[in-house]
Design an enzyme around this catalytic site. Structure first.
Site, PDB file in Angstrom:
ATOM      1  N   GLY A  41      40.105  37.842  41.245  1.00  0.00           N
ATOM      2  CA  GLY A  41      41.239  38.735  41.476  1.00  0.00           C
ATOM      3  C   GLY A  41      40.828  40.030  42.157  1.00  0.00           C
ATOM      4  O   GLY A  41      39.770  40.094  42.808  1.00  0.00           O
ATOM      5  N   ASN A  42      41.634  41.077  41.991  1.00  0.00           N
ATOM      6  CA  ASN A  42      41.347  42.321  42.715  1.00  0.00           C
ATOM      7  C   ASN A  42      40.058  43.001  42.230  1.00  0.00           C
ATOM      8  O   ASN A  42      39.368  43.643  43.019  1.00  0.00           O
ATOM      9  CB  ASN A  42      42.539  43.286  42.692  1.00  0.00           C
ATOM     10  CG  ASN A  42      43.223  43.323  41.352  1.00  0.00           C
ATOM     11  OD1 ASN A  42      42.590  43.008  40.337  1.00  0.00           O
ATOM     12  ND2 ASN A  42      44.489  43.680  41.319  1.00  0.00           N
ATOM     13  N   GLY A  43      39.715  42.789  40.965  1.00  0.00           N
ATOM     14  CA  GLY A  43      38.434  43.306  40.477  1.00  0.00           C
ATOM     15  C   GLY A  43      37.266  42.591  41.145  1.00  0.00           C
ATOM     16  O   GLY A  43      36.249  43.208  41.486  1.00  0.00           O
ATOM     17  N   THR A  44      37.440  41.297  41.327  1.00  0.00           N
ATOM     18  CA  THR A  44      36.384  40.506  41.970  1.00  0.00           C
ATOM     19  C   THR A  44      36.223  40.917  43.435  1.00  0.00           C
ATOM     20  O   THR A  44      35.100  40.920  43.964  1.00  0.00           O
ATOM     21  CB  THR A  44      36.724  39.008  41.865  1.00  0.00           C
ATOM     22  OG1 THR A  44      36.876  38.682  40.486  1.00  0.00           O
ATOM     23  CG2 THR A  44      35.633  38.136  42.469  1.00  0.00           C
ATOM     24  N   ARG A 101      34.807  37.372  31.741  1.00  0.00           N
ATOM     25  CA  ARG A 101      34.632  38.777  32.134  1.00  0.00           C
ATOM     26  C   ARG A 101      33.194  39.197  31.833  1.00  0.00           C
ATOM     27  O   ARG A 101      32.604  38.780  30.850  1.00  0.00           O
ATOM     28  CB  ARG A 101      35.608  39.656  31.355  1.00  0.00           C
ATOM     29  CG  ARG A 101      37.047  39.283  31.613  1.00  0.00           C
ATOM     30  CD  ARG A 101      38.013  40.342  31.101  1.00  0.00           C
ATOM     31  NE  ARG A 101      39.319  39.756  30.903  1.00  0.00           N
ATOM     32  CZ  ARG A 101      40.204  39.564  31.866  1.00  0.00           C
ATOM     33  NH1 ARG A 101      39.921  39.899  33.105  1.00  0.00           N
ATOM     34  NH2 ARG A 101      41.376  38.993  31.606  1.00  0.00           N
ATOM     35  N   ASP A 107      48.907  37.184  37.530  1.00  0.00           N
ATOM     36  CA  ASP A 107      49.806  38.336  37.584  1.00  0.00           C
ATOM     37  C   ASP A 107      50.435  38.549  38.955  1.00  0.00           C
ATOM     38  O   ASP A 107      51.409  39.277  39.074  1.00  0.00           O
ATOM     39  CB  ASP A 107      49.024  39.615  37.248  1.00  0.00           C
ATOM     40  CG  ASP A 107      48.530  39.630  35.820  1.00  0.00           C
ATOM     41  OD1 ASP A 107      49.057  38.857  35.008  1.00  0.00           O
ATOM     42  OD2 ASP A 107      47.622  40.409  35.516  1.00  0.00           O
ATOM     43  N   GLY A 153      39.501  35.739  34.405  1.00  0.00           N
ATOM     44  CA  GLY A 153      40.275  34.773  33.619  1.00  0.00           C
ATOM     45  C   GLY A 153      40.640  33.574  34.473  1.00  0.00           C
ATOM     46  O   GLY A 153      40.934  33.725  35.660  1.00  0.00           O
TER      47      GLY A 153
END
Lengths: 383, 383
Positions: free
Chosen positions: B106-109, B78, B137, B15
């Protein structure tokens, strides 16, 4: 008059705007040195319950900080007045020997002003009433625009521009976004979402306002078409587009829901990932989006009302545009009868198809929103 | 290397935030003179489908205007990657002879970065990967905070302050307002709604975050109590407070709904006029609320990533605070393993009762939000 100063009461009525306190403090700056000023608490409720407090000059020393503040310094709010309440309101003013009254409010408030004058006449009490317009919807008749609208329009225009870029970036995940603006019966705010649209591919791709008929099939076809053409679709709608969905605002204080309903249709019938989102209370309160022109005009109208009040009453002050390039205007007196309870729709010449925004409307809006708000460059990504 | 420049690819993943383009352009400013730079379109989708475009210096001439723009200039979004996709991603990079990769995410990336390095090793392909953190976040581990959060927190803090004044003015009509922030599993943004709270009577009167258990009866009692004490109640909640209501974000792209659910409870059980409102996509996109510090740090991290990339990979850049008064920080390298897929909750010492905000949290937040945002003076109205 000698050393006894005349008494004046001032109140803020209805829903707040981001600049309603500027009108109040413009009024106070002008009136405090001359009058003994009473602040009416919580709008008509304060008039009904005789809740008024004397305002000392020391109380308003913090003027610039209060002017930058949304909400209503005196309290505002809705209060369901019955026709026979007005004589009670006048009696409350009379008990304090207040002969001058200024109310900051919308078209409903202008109707109240008219009723108050009539009631005072019936009671043979001298009462001079002046209105100071405020609105987010821009639905007041007989004026170019009214304070509160410019800041709300700025919030909407920036939100649509910014949310459009956000959605464009996310379009492999979210296909359609439907943003819902305020506007029970008129589409000024929704159309303001198109302020920065230059090309067909720019968001908003579709704008729906109450002034135009709404056809579900046309809507779904248009969403499908724009999605195929641009890879994503941003729609702006007025909260009052489908009156059955929006409900009665006096029954349920919380409007909103059209965007959810439309989003459901798109999901169900087109199978596209869709979000309905209310732009919400930020439209009438978000301080970081306030239009400087709007705030200045709110202040000026407040001052003008205080100046006018002593000589006569029976009218609201109003901004009338005298020139668009550059923006110029004069402040005029408009008799309550010409505004009271009426609702100003978008002019028919600005009502194009949902896909288009009239350039003349954009030019009209520019000075109210602030010309610093500009369209963005294209993203690198293509469909 | 001679005249042949090494190739580097850069992408924006997940996002968007209001400042993700600053990170991209900080990276480009530093890398364009040295590398042959490819822009990956739409994040992992571009890696999967081999959609990358060479970025010429002329393309990014408009830097400052693009940096002020939300969304993602390259497209983001996404893309559900399977474990065995990563070798395909590496193969696509290999086919273009790209040995350097920077992903903003982010942390997923960061987890994806780790997978990409592993896949490259399996394929015996030299690939240097650097991460540039972004989040709204603030859920990335092992750093003081990450770009995107400061602007989102500024939007939330200003919205709560402003909406609080609006509600206070309308409290004879609307008693309770429940504002819903982003934050699936962590409460950083919701708690930021309390940034400007000084006294118990200031909004937000109650803040609910996912890190704390939620009890319906406690909530309803607290709403009743604050409403009786202050005449109105403003509540802030994280969207992920009740995970059953919020749903799975990969199943349904459109989160949100906790505020509606809580509002229904208040209406049904306390009989108070209540509005649930999502603060919405403005949290990650509204340009007029961007924090300057946040934008600057996003830019700096982008530059630092470009500088680091040529010497080594395997880490994300991160902001580490070195001093709070005055705010100072250094940029550090954090190995992907320490961030990947982890989620950073609010520290337990900042988790007070829903009625209170820890001063230390407010002081920590101040430089990220911008000290120009201040509490308002009291209104004249009393309960």
């Amino acid at each position: 008059m000698g050393v006894v100063r005349e008494k004046v009461a001032v109140g803020q009525v209805g829903g707040p705007t981001a600049v309603i306190n500027s009108s109040l403090f413009g009024f106070l700056e002008e009136s405090l040195p001359i009058y003994e000023v009473y602040g009416i608490l919580n709008g008509l409720q304060g008039l009904a319950q005789d809740r008024m407090v004397p305002l000392k000059e020391s109380l308003v020393a913090d003027t610039s900080r209060v002017c930058a503040m949304p909400g209503a310094w005196l309290g505002a709010g809705r209060w369901p007045a019955q026709t026979d309440d007005f004589e009670k309101y006048v009696a409350n003013l009379k008990s304090r020997n207040i002969h001058y009254l200024a109310l900051i409010g919308g078209n409903g408030t202008m109707w109240t002003c008219l009723q108050l004058e009539d009631a005072a006449e019936r009671l043979d009490y001298e009462l001079s009433v002046v209105g100071i317009p405020k609105t987010v919807d821009n639905d007041l008749e007989e004026m170019d625009h009214a304070p509160g609208f410019g800041s709300a329009a700025r919030f909407v225009a920036a939100s649509v521009r910014d949310s459009g870029k956000d959605l464009e970036a996310m379009r492999n995940f979210e296909a359609v976004r439907i943003l819902e603006t305020m506007g029970r019966n008129v589409g000024w705010l929704a159309l303001s979402g198109g302020y920065l649209k230059r090309k067909q591919k720019d968001p908003p791709h579709l704008v729906y306002v109450p002034e135009r008929g709404f056809d579900k099939k046309q809507f779904l076809d248009a969403v499908k078409e724009t999605h195929e053409a641009f890879g994503y679709t941003l729609v702006v709608v007025s909260e009052g587009l489908l009156s059955g969905v929006a409900g009665d605002h006096l029954q349920d204080p919380v409007l909103g829901g059209v965007s959810q309903e439309l989003a459901r249709w798109v999901k169900d019938e087109l199978g596209l990932a869709t979000r309905g989102e209310l732009l919400g209370m930020g439209q009438r309160s978000f301080s970081l989006a306030v239009s400087r022109q709007d705030r200045d005009e709110a202040w000026e109208l407040g001052k003008a009302a205080a100046k006018a009040l002593y000589s006569s009453g029976g009218f609201t002050l109003a901004v009338q545009r005298t020139s668009s390039y550059p923006h110029d205007y004069r402040i005029e007196r408009v008799p309550f009868e010409r505004v009271a309870g009426k609702e100003r729709s978008l002019p028919s010449e600005w009502l194009l198809e949902p896909e288009a925004i009239h350039e003349e409307f954009q030019r009209w809006l520019a000075p109210l929103i602030g010309e610093d708000l500009k369209p963005y460059p294209d993203s690198l990504q293509e469909k």
